[in-house]
Enzyme design. Structure first.
Site, PDB file in Angstrom:
ATOM      1  N   HIS A  72      75.458  72.694  52.218  1.00  0.00           N
ATOM      2  CA  HIS A  72      74.902  71.954  53.355  1.00  0.00           C
ATOM      3  C   HIS A  72      73.461  72.298  53.711  1.00  0.00           C
ATOM      4  O   HIS A  72      72.759  71.471  54.276  1.00  0.00           O
ATOM      5  CB  HIS A  72      75.808  72.060  54.590  1.00  0.00           C
ATOM      6  CG  HIS A  72      75.635  73.325  55.386  1.00  0.00           C
ATOM      7  ND1 HIS A  72      76.385  74.444  55.146  1.00  0.00           N
ATOM      8  CD2 HIS A  72      74.794  73.637  56.394  1.00  0.00           C
ATOM      9  CE1 HIS A  72      76.019  75.403  55.997  1.00  0.00           C
ATOM     10  NE2 HIS A  72      75.052  74.934  56.763  1.00  0.00           N
ATOM     11  N   GLU A  76      67.771  71.041  52.818  1.00  0.00           N
ATOM     12  CA  GLU A  76      66.804  71.368  53.862  1.00  0.00           C
ATOM     13  C   GLU A  76      65.981  72.600  53.495  1.00  0.00           C
ATOM     14  O   GLU A  76      64.772  72.613  53.646  1.00  0.00           O
ATOM     15  CB  GLU A  76      67.584  71.623  55.167  1.00  0.00           C
ATOM     16  CG  GLU A  76      66.746  72.130  56.322  1.00  0.00           C
ATOM     17  CD  GLU A  76      66.092  70.982  57.085  1.00  0.00           C
ATOM     18  OE1 GLU A  76      66.373  69.831  56.728  1.00  0.00           O
ATOM     19  OE2 GLU A  76      65.305  71.278  57.994  1.00  0.00           O
ATOM     20  N   ASP A  77      66.644  73.624  52.987  1.00  0.00           N
ATOM     21  CA  ASP A  77      65.994  74.931  52.872  1.00  0.00           C
ATOM     22  C   ASP A  77      65.658  75.364  51.448  1.00  0.00           C
ATOM     23  O   ASP A  77      65.063  76.419  51.253  1.00  0.00           O
ATOM     24  CB  ASP A  77      66.892  76.025  53.491  1.00  0.00           C
ATOM     25  CG  ASP A  77      67.100  75.801  54.971  1.00  0.00           C
ATOM     26  OD1 ASP A  77      66.252  75.128  55.582  1.00  0.00           O
ATOM     27  OD2 ASP A  77      68.111  76.284  55.513  1.00  0.00           O
TER      28      ASP A  77
END
Ligand code: MN
Length: 713
Positions: A72, A76-77
């Site tokens: 998840h 994003e990271d």
């Protein structure tokens, strides 16, 4: 931290068909992508997604959900892209990961708690697939469990506040009470550490003082309900710190006054047994009035079912007793997830049908108090007719789907909308007609000199914006028509050498079925009432002197003000509504006439325009006008030209350069047809006057490939 094989085993325990290899790959992928990233606790970052996946296994969620939990934070990271994940784990997982990533971009600001409900709707609307929301909740739960490692107090408070305002209520709405309880207590501990501590120590004290009171009550209640049969369980528990605190807050009472900090649960096999148990308890112990609630016949909107009653218990203690079946108990603890598990095990149907539980759950949500909530399939289509956007300060506005940036400006304030000159969406300048997306941050740029344009009305979707734009334009037009109407009447007075007297005109307002003088001027300005009708009503003795109303307008008004000088046309007063007709495209230099039209002010036509035939029998509509010699040179007029050209490479480029060299501009260009090697074009060019037009025409005719050229009729 949960080890790889432990996670796989857990999933296999409730879903033996789960893709073991896929789970292993996702685990390894997360470890690899997060690499040496660290959490604030000092733990390797990948421990976080693994724990989140672990939490979701407690809810026995499906393979795609667990894999998504592992991945998840990678979009994003880390360097992982949607395409990477889609390639490795399929579209379903990639879409879910993308959903969670989008959701993580929403951040609340503590001073906007009053908008919590809107934020909750935003989160729901953005989740689309309910599993996205479940993963987000598990993500938040793990972040809350490790929040004390966060060094910045401000951030800790913001996250705790957000959890209390947004995520705990969402967990509750999905019926996930266990999740909700833990989120609330963790947030409470962070936000009110002193209150939390004092409640905990108070509970400890009571526990010591009361000895094994809870146990003794459980024992007694167990005996009481034994007659129901086997498989009856009685549990005792203390109320949670947060709910004690809430009660103290809400009812403004001290800890001592909270008597029912002990709650008991009786879990029985059937619904009939529930009422049986209730009968026993209420017969045996004095009921506390107002504490009985039947959530079995009327379940809560999140599906929660139980009987609640408050009694003075076996040892003269006020206690709360909840009575429910095993299945109701599961639903109360796990909410959505319990439905999933329950239906999953019950159902022997093939893939695709397994989400029927979702529809049933959604039905439950659907029956909740808000009638605008509707859901279907696995999609949360709740609020899908709405979008939610922020101001730069974080204020949230809800708008209908397809709303534009300009609608947003009007939603903020009609003044902001009226003076809107530009829009920044997420920091970038965009057209005001841009359709907004959920979660967009919208900054409205305004200028006092900007006014609404009639164009705007065509693309805004909200009633508020439409009404404001219409109101403005109506007022604007009205002002113009008042001036025009008054000027037309004044001109007649002058023609007949009668001193203009406004009081006099006002006296006939009612004869024309108007209520004010301005209304009458508007009627005249719009051409719905003839100025001569007004004048002769008052001065019928002058009628014979009329030759043609048109004559009146031959004379220039004596009073020439600054604006008048700027008008392009002689014989008209300033501020009147006029437009250049599109049938003949008059250009300064052309012979022109004015026609007073119904509702649109004065139309300027070329004197040779064929459309003028229409007004042959209405001489009172005609105005003799001519161009001002010194008419402003900024204004340009479109003229349509019809060209036949030979089809050769780059002819259009040559035409365009030629037109612009002649100081003009092509505003519109269409091809009308092609025959053989020839193309017919219709081209609008902007010119200042007839001379200018002549220049353009000559330049174009000089081009070798232009076969013919004429003005369009
Ligand atoms: Mn996360």
């Amino acid at each position: 931290m949960l080890r790889q094989f432990e996670l796989v085993e857990r999933v296999k325990s409730y879903d033996p068909n789960a893709d073991e290899e896929g789970l292993n790959r996702a685990y390894v992928f997360a470890v690899k992508m997060h690499g040496s990233q660290k959490r604030e606790s000092g733990d390797p970052y990948f421990s976080h997604p693994v724990e989140v996946a672990g939490i979701l296994t407690e809810y026995k969620l499906d393979y795609a959900t667990i894999v998504t939990a592992l991945l998840h934070d990678t979009m994003e990271d880390t360097a992982a892209s949607y395409e990477d994940i889609e390639k490795l784990f399929g579209t379903e997982v990639a879409t879910l990961v993308q959903g969670v990533t989008k959701l993580s971009k929403i951040q609340t600001q503590s001073e906007h708690n009053k908008q919590a409900e809107n934020f909750r709707k935003l989160v729901l609307a953005m989740s689309e697939d309910i599993r996205v929301l479940l993963i987000k909740l598990a993500d938040r739960l793990h972040n809350m469990r490790t929040l004390h490692f966060c060094k910045k107090e401000e951030k800790r408070i913001r996250i705790a506040r957000e959890t209390l305002d947004i995520y705990a209520p969402l967990a509750e709405r999905l019926g996930m009470n266990k999740m909700k309880d833990e989120l609330e207590d963790l947030a409470f501990k962070q936000l009110h550490p002193d209150a939390y501590q004092s409640i905990i120590s108070r509970l400890n004290f009571l526990r010591e003082k009361g000895g094994d009171l809870t146990e003794r009550i459980v024992e007694q209640l167990t005996k009481d309900v034994a007659e129901i049969g086997e498989n009856v369980e009685v549990y005792g528990r203390e109320k949670r710190p947060y709910s004690i605190w809430r009660k103290m807050q809400r009812q403004n009472i001290s800890f001592e006054q909270i008597c029912d900090i002990m709650a008991f649960r009786i879990v029985v096999p059937t619904v009939a047994d529930c009422y049986h148990a209730l009968g026993i308890i209420n017969t045996k112990y004095p009921m506390i009035p107002g504490r009985y609630k039947d959530y079995i016949s009327t379940p809560k909107s999140n599906g929660y079912q139980s009987l609640h009653t408050g009694v003075i218990g076996p040892f003269r203690q006020r206690i709360e007793v909840q009575i429910r079946t095993e299945e109701m108990h599961e639903v109360a603890e796990l909410g959505v997830a319990a439905h999933w598990e329950y239906k999953q095990n019950m159902s022997t149907t093939v893939d695709g049908k397994k989400f029927r539980w979702m529809r049933e759950l959604l039905d439950l949500l659907n029956n909740s108090s808000n009638s605008d909530e509707f859901l279907e399939n696995t999609k949360i289509s709740m609020y899908n007719d709405q979008i939610f956007c922020f101001t730069p300060k974080g204020d949230l506005f809800s708008l209908p789907k397809d709303a534009t940036a300009l609608d947003f400006a009007y939603a903020v304030h009609s003044n902001i909308g009226d003076h809107c000159v530009g829009i920044k969406i997420n920091g970038e300048i965009k057209p005001v007609r841009t359709i907004l997306q959920n979660g967009d941050q919208v900054e409205v740029l305004t200028s006092k000199t900007q006014n609404p344009s009639p164009e705007w009305e065509r693309f805004v979707v909200t009633a508020k914006a439409k009404a404001a734009i219409r109101r403005f334009i109506r007022n604007e037009k009205r002002t113009q028509f008042i001036e025009l109407g008054k000027a037309l009447i004044q001109n007649l007075y002058k023609e007949h050498k009668v001193t203009f007297n406004e009081k006099e005109v006002e006296s006939v307002v009612q004869n024309f079925k108007q209520s004010t003088l301005d209304d009458l001027y508007v009627m005249v300005g719009e051409g719905l009432v003839l100025p001569s009708d007004v004048f002769y009503k008052l001065h019928s003795e002058k009628r014979s002197t009329l030759q043609r109303v048109v004559d009146i307008f031959k004379r220039k008004p004596t009073k020439i003000n600054k604006e008048e000088k700027e008008t392009l046309i002689k014989g008209l007063v300033s501020g009147i509504a006029l437009h250049y007709s599109r049938c003949c495209h008059p250009v300064p230099g052309d012979k022109i006439v004015g026609i007073v039209t119904t509702g649109k002010g004065i139309a300027i036509h070329r004197a040779d325009c064929v459309m003028l035939k229409k007004y042959k029998h209405e001489p009172e509509r005609w105005l003799d006008i001519e161009w001002n010699e010194n008419s402003g040179t900024d204004r340009v007029f479109p003229v349509s030209l019809v060209l036949t050209i030979m089809d050769k490479p780059s002819v259009l480029a040559t035409i365009s350069t030629t037109v612009s060299k002649a100081g003009s501009n092509i505003s519109h260009l269409v091809t009308r047809g092609k025959s053989g090697n020839f193309i017919e074009l219709v081209m609008d060019v902007d010119v200042k006057n007839t001379e200018h037009l002549e220049d353009v025409i000559v330049a174009l005719k000089a081009l070798p490939f232009v076969v013919s050229l004429k003005k369009d009729k």
